[in-house]
Scaffold this motif. Structure first.
Motif, PDB file in Angstrom:
ATOM      1  N   GLY A  67      20.150  45.489 -15.497  1.00  0.00           N
ATOM      2  CA  GLY A  67      18.819  45.793 -14.962  1.00  0.00           C
ATOM      3  C   GLY A  67      17.704  45.171 -15.781  1.00  0.00           C
ATOM      4  O   GLY A  67      17.813  45.008 -16.989  1.00  0.00           O
ATOM      5  N   SER A  68      16.642  44.777 -15.083  1.00  0.00           N
ATOM      6  CA  SER A  68      15.453  44.184 -15.679  1.00  0.00           C
ATOM      7  C   SER A  68      15.664  42.727 -16.080  1.00  0.00           C
ATOM      8  O   SER A  68      14.702  42.022 -16.354  1.00  0.00           O
ATOM      9  CB  SER A  68      14.963  44.983 -16.899  1.00  0.00           C
ATOM     10  N   CYS A  69      16.903  42.260 -16.109  1.00  0.00           N
ATOM     11  CA  CYS A  69      17.176  40.915 -16.621  1.00  0.00           C
ATOM     12  C   CYS A  69      17.432  39.870 -15.533  1.00  0.00           C
ATOM     13  O   CYS A  69      17.448  38.683 -15.818  1.00  0.00           O
ATOM     14  CB  CYS A  69      18.360  40.938 -17.581  1.00  0.00           C
ATOM     15  N   ALA A 127       7.163  29.976 -24.128  1.00  0.00           N
ATOM     16  CA  ALA A 127       8.602  29.726 -24.137  1.00  0.00           C
ATOM     17  C   ALA A 127       9.424  30.868 -23.567  1.00  0.00           C
ATOM     18  O   ALA A 127      10.622  30.735 -23.356  1.00  0.00           O
ATOM     19  CB  ALA A 127       9.056  29.434 -25.562  1.00  0.00           C
ATOM     20  N   ALA A 128       8.811  32.023 -23.341  1.00  0.00           N
ATOM     21  CA  ALA A 128       9.544  33.164 -22.797  1.00  0.00           C
ATOM     22  C   ALA A 128       8.540  34.156 -22.230  1.00  0.00           C
ATOM     23  O   ALA A 128       7.324  33.957 -22.342  1.00  0.00           O
ATOM     24  CB  ALA A 128      10.383  33.835 -23.885  1.00  0.00           C
ATOM     25  N   GLY A 129       9.078  35.230 -21.642  1.00  0.00           N
ATOM     26  CA  GLY A 129       8.198  36.223 -21.029  1.00  0.00           C
ATOM     27  C   GLY A 129       7.212  36.819 -22.013  1.00  0.00           C
ATOM     28  O   GLY A 129       6.007  36.874 -21.766  1.00  0.00           O
ATOM     29  N   ALA A 130       7.724  37.263 -23.161  1.00  0.00           N
ATOM     30  CA  ALA A 130       6.853  37.905 -24.147  1.00  0.00           C
ATOM     31  C   ALA A 130       5.764  36.934 -24.618  1.00  0.00           C
ATOM     32  O   ALA A 130       4.619  37.334 -24.843  1.00  0.00           O
ATOM     33  CB  ALA A 130       7.688  38.390 -25.333  1.00  0.00           C
ATOM     34  N   HIS A 131       6.129  35.679 -24.727  1.00  0.00           N
ATOM     35  CA  HIS A 131       5.180  34.650 -25.148  1.00  0.00           C
ATOM     36  C   HIS A 131       4.100  34.463 -24.065  1.00  0.00           C
ATOM     37  O   HIS A 131       2.912  34.290 -24.380  1.00  0.00           O
ATOM     38  CB  HIS A 131       5.957  33.347 -25.384  1.00  0.00           C
ATOM     39  N   GLY A 132       4.522  34.532 -22.803  1.00  0.00           N
ATOM     40  CA  GLY A 132       3.582  34.456 -21.684  1.00  0.00           C
ATOM     41  C   GLY A 132       2.618  35.641 -21.689  1.00  0.00           C
ATOM     42  O   GLY A 132       1.428  35.501 -21.402  1.00  0.00           O
ATOM     43  N   GLU A 133       3.145  36.825 -22.039  1.00  0.00           N
ATOM     44  CA  GLU A 133       2.293  38.017 -22.135  1.00  0.00           C
ATOM     45  C   GLU A 133       1.218  37.797 -23.191  1.00  0.00           C
ATOM     46  O   GLU A 133       0.035  38.075 -22.971  1.00  0.00           O
ATOM     47  CB  GLU A 133       3.121  39.243 -22.551  1.00  0.00           C
ATOM     48  N   PHE A 134       1.658  37.311 -24.329  1.00  0.00           N
ATOM     49  CA  PHE A 134       0.724  37.065 -25.435  1.00  0.00           C
ATOM     50  C   PHE A 134      -0.367  36.095 -24.986  1.00  0.00           C
ATOM     51  O   PHE A 134      -1.562  36.319 -25.218  1.00  0.00           O
ATOM     52  CB  PHE A 134       1.512  36.504 -26.624  1.00  0.00           C
ATOM     53  N   ALA A 161       6.807  50.940 -19.362  1.00  0.00           N
ATOM     54  CA  ALA A 161       6.758  49.483 -19.554  1.00  0.00           C
ATOM     55  C   ALA A 161       7.867  48.954 -20.453  1.00  0.00           C
ATOM     56  O   ALA A 161       8.420  49.668 -21.291  1.00  0.00           O
ATOM     57  CB  ALA A 161       5.414  49.074 -20.139  1.00  0.00           C
ATOM     58  N   HIS A 162       8.178  47.687 -20.269  1.00  0.00           N
ATOM     59  CA  HIS A 162       9.097  46.967 -21.150  1.00  0.00           C
ATOM     60  C   HIS A 162       8.470  46.920 -22.543  1.00  0.00           C
ATOM     61  O   HIS A 162       7.252  46.768 -22.672  1.00  0.00           O
ATOM     62  CB  HIS A 162       9.259  45.547 -20.596  1.00  0.00           C
ATOM     63  N   GLY A 163       9.300  47.022 -23.576  1.00  0.00           N
ATOM     64  CA  GLY A 163       8.800  47.074 -24.946  1.00  0.00           C
ATOM     65  C   GLY A 163       7.942  45.893 -25.361  1.00  0.00           C
ATOM     66  O   GLY A 163       7.102  46.002 -26.262  1.00  0.00           O
ATOM     67  N   ALA A 237       8.326  39.815 -14.622  1.00  0.00           N
ATOM     68  CA  ALA A 237       9.782  39.838 -14.798  1.00  0.00           C
ATOM     69  C   ALA A 237      10.511  40.349 -13.560  1.00  0.00           C
ATOM     70  O   ALA A 237      11.682  40.061 -13.374  1.00  0.00           O
ATOM     71  CB  ALA A 237      10.144  40.681 -16.013  1.00  0.00           C
ATOM     72  N   ASN A 238       9.820  41.126 -12.728  1.00  0.00           N
ATOM     73  CA  ASN A 238      10.489  41.691 -11.552  1.00  0.00           C
ATOM     74  C   ASN A 238      10.135  40.959 -10.261  1.00  0.00           C
ATOM     75  O   ASN A 238      10.313  41.489  -9.171  1.00  0.00           O
ATOM     76  CB  ASN A 238      10.148  43.186 -11.433  1.00  0.00           C
ATOM     77  N   LEU A 239       9.672  39.745 -10.380  1.00  0.00           N
ATOM     78  CA  LEU A 239       9.227  38.989  -9.194  1.00  0.00           C
ATOM     79  C   LEU A 239      10.361  38.737  -8.199  1.00  0.00           C
ATOM     80  O   LEU A 239      10.118  38.553  -7.007  1.00  0.00           O
ATOM     81  CB  LEU A 239       8.601  37.647  -9.616  1.00  0.00           C
ATOM     82  N   LEU A 260      10.897  32.135 -15.908  1.00  0.00           N
ATOM     83  CA  LEU A 260      11.684  31.140 -15.149  1.00  0.00           C
ATOM     84  C   LEU A 260      13.167  31.355 -15.396  1.00  0.00           C
ATOM     85  O   LEU A 260      13.995  31.047 -14.548  1.00  0.00           O
ATOM     86  CB  LEU A 260      11.255  29.718 -15.526  1.00  0.00           C
ATOM     87  N   HIS A 261      13.510  31.899 -16.591  1.00  0.00           N
ATOM     88  CA  HIS A 261      14.914  32.163 -16.907  1.00  0.00           C
ATOM     89  C   HIS A 261      15.405  33.454 -16.269  1.00  0.00           C
ATOM     90  O   HIS A 261      16.543  33.841 -16.482  1.00  0.00           O
ATOM     91  CB  HIS A 261      15.117  32.188 -18.424  1.00  0.00           C
ATOM     92  N   LYS A 262      14.586  34.163 -15.533  1.00  0.00           N
ATOM     93  CA  LYS A 262      15.096  35.293 -14.752  1.00  0.00           C
ATOM     94  C   LYS A 262      15.077  34.914 -13.276  1.00  0.00           C
ATOM     95  O   LYS A 262      16.107  34.866 -12.623  1.00  0.00           O
ATOM     96  CB  LYS A 262      14.236  36.542 -14.978  1.00  0.00           C
ATOM     97  N   THR A 263      13.894  34.637 -12.771  1.00  0.00           N
ATOM     98  CA  THR A 263      13.733  34.485 -11.330  1.00  0.00           C
ATOM     99  C   THR A 263      14.057  33.084 -10.825  1.00  0.00           C
ATOM    100  O   THR A 263      14.495  32.913  -9.696  1.00  0.00           O
ATOM    101  CB  THR A 263      12.278  34.826 -10.948  1.00  0.00           C
TER     102      THR A 263
HETATM  103  C1  LIG Z   1      12.565  40.473 -19.679  1.00  0.00           C
HETATM  104  C2  LIG Z   1      11.307  41.216 -19.549  1.00  0.00           C
HETATM  105  C3  LIG Z   1      10.186  40.877 -20.339  1.00  0.00           C
HETATM  106  C4  LIG Z   1      10.231  39.879 -21.484  1.00  0.00           C
HETATM  107  O1  LIG Z   1      10.678  38.619 -21.157  1.00  0.00           O
HETATM  108  P1  LIG Z   1      11.423  37.692 -22.237  1.00  0.00           P
HETATM  109  O2  LIG Z   1      11.586  36.398 -21.529  1.00  0.00           O
HETATM  110  O3  LIG Z   1      12.704  38.367 -22.572  1.00  0.00           O
HETATM  111  O4  LIG Z   1      10.519  37.581 -23.429  1.00  0.00           O
HETATM  112  C5  LIG Z   1       9.023  41.565 -20.101  1.00  0.00           C
HETATM  113  N1  LIG Z   1       8.940  42.538 -19.173  1.00  0.00           N
HETATM  114  C6  LIG Z   1       9.998  42.891 -18.409  1.00  0.00           C
HETATM  115  C7  LIG Z   1       9.840  43.988 -17.368  1.00  0.00           C
HETATM  116  C8  LIG Z   1      11.227  42.252 -18.579  1.00  0.00           C
HETATM  117  O5  LIG Z   1      12.280  42.621 -17.843  1.00  0.00           O
END
Ligand SMILES: *Cc1c(COP(=O)(O)O)cnc(C)c1O
Length: 478
Positions: A67-69, A127-134, A161-163, A237-239, A260-263
C-alpha cells in the motif's frame, strides 16, 4: 548464503588487464594491509548474483500489494527505450542542437503531466517524492516572501499523512500543525477551520488519502486554506487512482509532486533512480528551480525562471526516468491512462469485498486504489497481529502489504493491488489471506512461526536497521 569472499578456490581469474604502459608512481596514501579482492571465474560470479536475485521478491516474482507504494508491473519496452544510446550517451553540457529530441521529449512529458494534473508548469529536477515536496514547499515559501507576508510560517498536515510530508515541511523551515482526521478517515473541517490563521502558509494533502478514501469535501478544504491566505500542496503519490478522471488542479491545489517511480512506469523499491517532478499553477511558475526546456524560434532551448528558488539538483533531474514516463504515456494514451486508474480502483474494491467477512476493514466504505484492514481485534483476543499475517504471506510467495501504516489505524495492513494484477492473481491472493486467517484462528502458533520457507526467518528488524554489518571483516583486519 556465501559471500563473494567466502568462495574457495579463489585465484581463478576472469579478467586480464593489459600490461601497464605508463610509469609507476608511488601514492602518498599507502595501504597498511593487503587489499582483499575476491578473484573468481565468470561462471561463479554469474551464479552468485543469480542466487542473490532469487532471494529477493519483486513484481516479476509475484503479487506485491504494498500500500501507498503503487508496485505495478512496468512494461519492459519503456526500459528498452530508455536504454537507447541517444538517451544514455548524452551529456548535460552538450550543444543544444545535438539534443533537440531529448528537450522535446521533456517538454512533451511536461505538457502531458500538466494536462493530467491540471497544472501549468513543471520541473523534473527533484529526484523523488520527498524531494518534490521540499521543492513545492520552497515555492510556497517564496510566494509569501514575494508578497512580503512573512508571518506565514505554518503548514497544516492531517495526522494520516505520509511521514515525508511533515519532514519536508520542517526541512523547508516551516512549523508543522497536525490536525486529527475524523472517524471516517477524512479531514475534520471544523478542526481545519480552527487551525487556519494569519500564520498559515499552506496545507499538504493527498487525495485519495493514505487510507485509500477520496475526500468528498476536497473543494471546501482547499477553499478554507485559500480564504485564509494559504496555498494548497498536493502529494501526488496516490495519483494512480484518479489520473485521467480527476485533477488536483481542479480541486484547488496550487502545487503538486508526482512520483514517476510509482505512477508512471519506473520500477522502484531497490533504491534505484526515481523522479518526483514538481508542478505548479502559472502564478508560481517563475519560482521553479533550475532551467526548464522551452520552444523558441531557433528550436528547443533552456530557460531560467526569473525568480527561481535555485537549483535543488544538478542539471535536469533523472532524465531516463522521464523517458520511461514518456514511453508509458504514449503507449497508453488518454484512454489507457483513465483505464489504468479505473482498474486500480476496481481491483482494490474487488479484493476488499472478498476479504471483508474475514478481516475487519478500518473504513467500511467504497475505497479508491487501496484499503486498510485492522488486526486489532485478533491481536487482543488471540495474540494474532498484523505482523503475523504479513509474515505468513511470505510463505505463499506474496509480498506483505504495508504494515503499521497509516499510524491512525491500530494493527494496520494497507493493501494496494495495482491495475496490472489479473483476476486470477487477486482470487489466489484472497484464498491465501483467508487460509492464513483460518490457520491462525485454529491455532495462533501456526502464524507465530511464519515464515518457514524464506531464506531467512523473522529478523530483528530494529537491530538490522541500527547495527547493520556493511563490511566484511577479514581475520587479519583490525
Ligand atoms: C511514497 C510516498 C511519498 C514519498 O515519495 P518518495 O518517492 O518515496 O520520496 C510521499 N507521500 C506518499 C503518500 C507516498 O506514498
Amino acid at each position: 548464503m556465501r559471500l563473494l569472499f567466502d568462495y574457495e578456490n579463489q585465484q581463478k581469474q576472469s579478467t586480464y588487464l593489459p600490461k601497464c604502459d605508463v610509469e609507476r608512481t608511488e601514492l602518498s596514501l599507502k595501504r597498511k594491509q593487503k587489499l582483499h579482492l575476491p578473484v573468481l571465474c565468470e561462471n561463479e560470479i554469474s551464479r552468485h548474483y543469480t542466487e542473490l536475485a532469487k532471494q529477493t521478491h519483486g513484481v516479476n516474482d509475484g503479487f506485491y500489494p504494498l500500500g501507498s507504494c503503487t508496485m505495478k508491473y512496468n512494461p519492459k519496452i519503456n526500459d528498452a527505450l530508455a536504454s537507447l544510446g541517444g538517451f544514455t550517451e548524452i551529456h548535460p553540457l552538450q550543444d543544444l542542437e545535438s539534443v533537440q529530441g531529448c528537450l522535446e521529449l521533456m517538454k512533451q512529458t511536461e505538457k502531458a503531466l500538466c494536462t493530467i494534473t491540471g497544472m501549468d508548469a513543471m520541473t523534473f529536477q527533484p529526484a523523488a517524492g520527498a524531494h518534490g515536496e521540499f521543492c513545492g514547499l520552497l515555492l510556497i515559501k517564496k510566494y509569501h516572501e514575494m508578497r512580503n507576508d512573512l508571518k506565514r510560517n505554518k503548514i497544516i498536515i492531517p495526522d494520516s499523512a505520509h511521514g515525508t510530508n511533515p519532514a519536508s515541511a520542517s526541512m523547508a523551515g516551516f512549523k508543522v500543525v497536525t490536525i486529527a482526521s475524523k472517524e471516517d478517515g477524512c479531514v475534520d473541517l471544523d478542526a481545519l477551520r480552527q487551525a487556519v490563521g494569519e500564520d498559515t502558509a499552506g496545507l499538504m494533502l493527498t487525495n485519495p488519502n493514505t487510507v485509500g478514501l477520496f475526500d468528498k469535501h476536497i473543494l471546501e478544504i482547499t477553499q478554507i486554506i485559500h480564504d485564509a491566505g494559504g496555498l494548497n500542496y498536493y502529494d501526488g503519490a496516490n495519483l494512480n487512482a484518479i489520473m485521467g478522471i480527476a485533477r488536483p488542479g481542479d480541486m484547488g491545489f496550487d502545487v503538486i509532486h508526482l512520483n514517476l517511480h510509482k505512477t508512471f512506469s519506473t520500477p522502484h523499491g531497490g533504491g534505484g533512480p526515481g523522479s518526483g517532478p514538481c508542478g505548479c499553477k502559472q502564478f508560481l511558475a517563475d519560482y521553479l528551480p533550475g532551467v526548464l526546456p522551452c520552444l523558441t524560434e531557433e528550436g528547443y532551448a533552456w530557460h531560467q525562471p526569473k525568480q527561481s528558488v535555485g537549483a535543488i539538483k544538478a542539471f535536469y533531474g533523472n532524465f531516463l526516468v522521464v523517458v520511461k514516463t514518456w514511453a508509458y504515456l504514449l503507449t497508453l494514451g488518454s484512454e489507457g491512462i483513465r483505464e489504468t486508474a479505473q482498474n486500480a480502483v476496481l481491483n482494490a474494491n474487488y479484493m476488499m469485498h472478498q476479504l471483508k467477512d474475514t478481516y475487519d476493514l478500518a473504513y467500511d466504505q467504497t475505497c479508491m486504489h487501496e484499503f486498510v484492514i485492522s488486526l486489532n481485534k485478533e491481536k487482543h483476543d488471540c495474540n494474532v497481529s498484523a505482523m503475523d499475517i504479513a509474515k505468513a504471506l511470505l510463505d505463499y510467495g506474496i509480498h506483505p502489504p504495508t504494515m503499521y501504516f497509516p499510524l491512525i489505524v491500530h494493527e494496520a495492513l494497507m493493501i494496494e493491488p495495482t491495475e496490472t494484477e489479473t483476476l486470477e492473481t487477486l482470487d489466489r491472493a484472497v484464498d491465501v489471506f483467508k487460509k492464513i486467517m483460518a490457520d491462525a484462528m485454529a491455532n495462533p502458533e501456526n502464524v507465530h512461526q511464519a515464515p518457514l520457507l524464506t531464506p531467512v526467518r523473522r529478523l530483528d528488524e530494529v537491530k538490522a536497521a541500527r547495527e547493520p554489518h556493511l563490511r566484511y571483516i577479514w581475520p587479519d583486519d583490525e
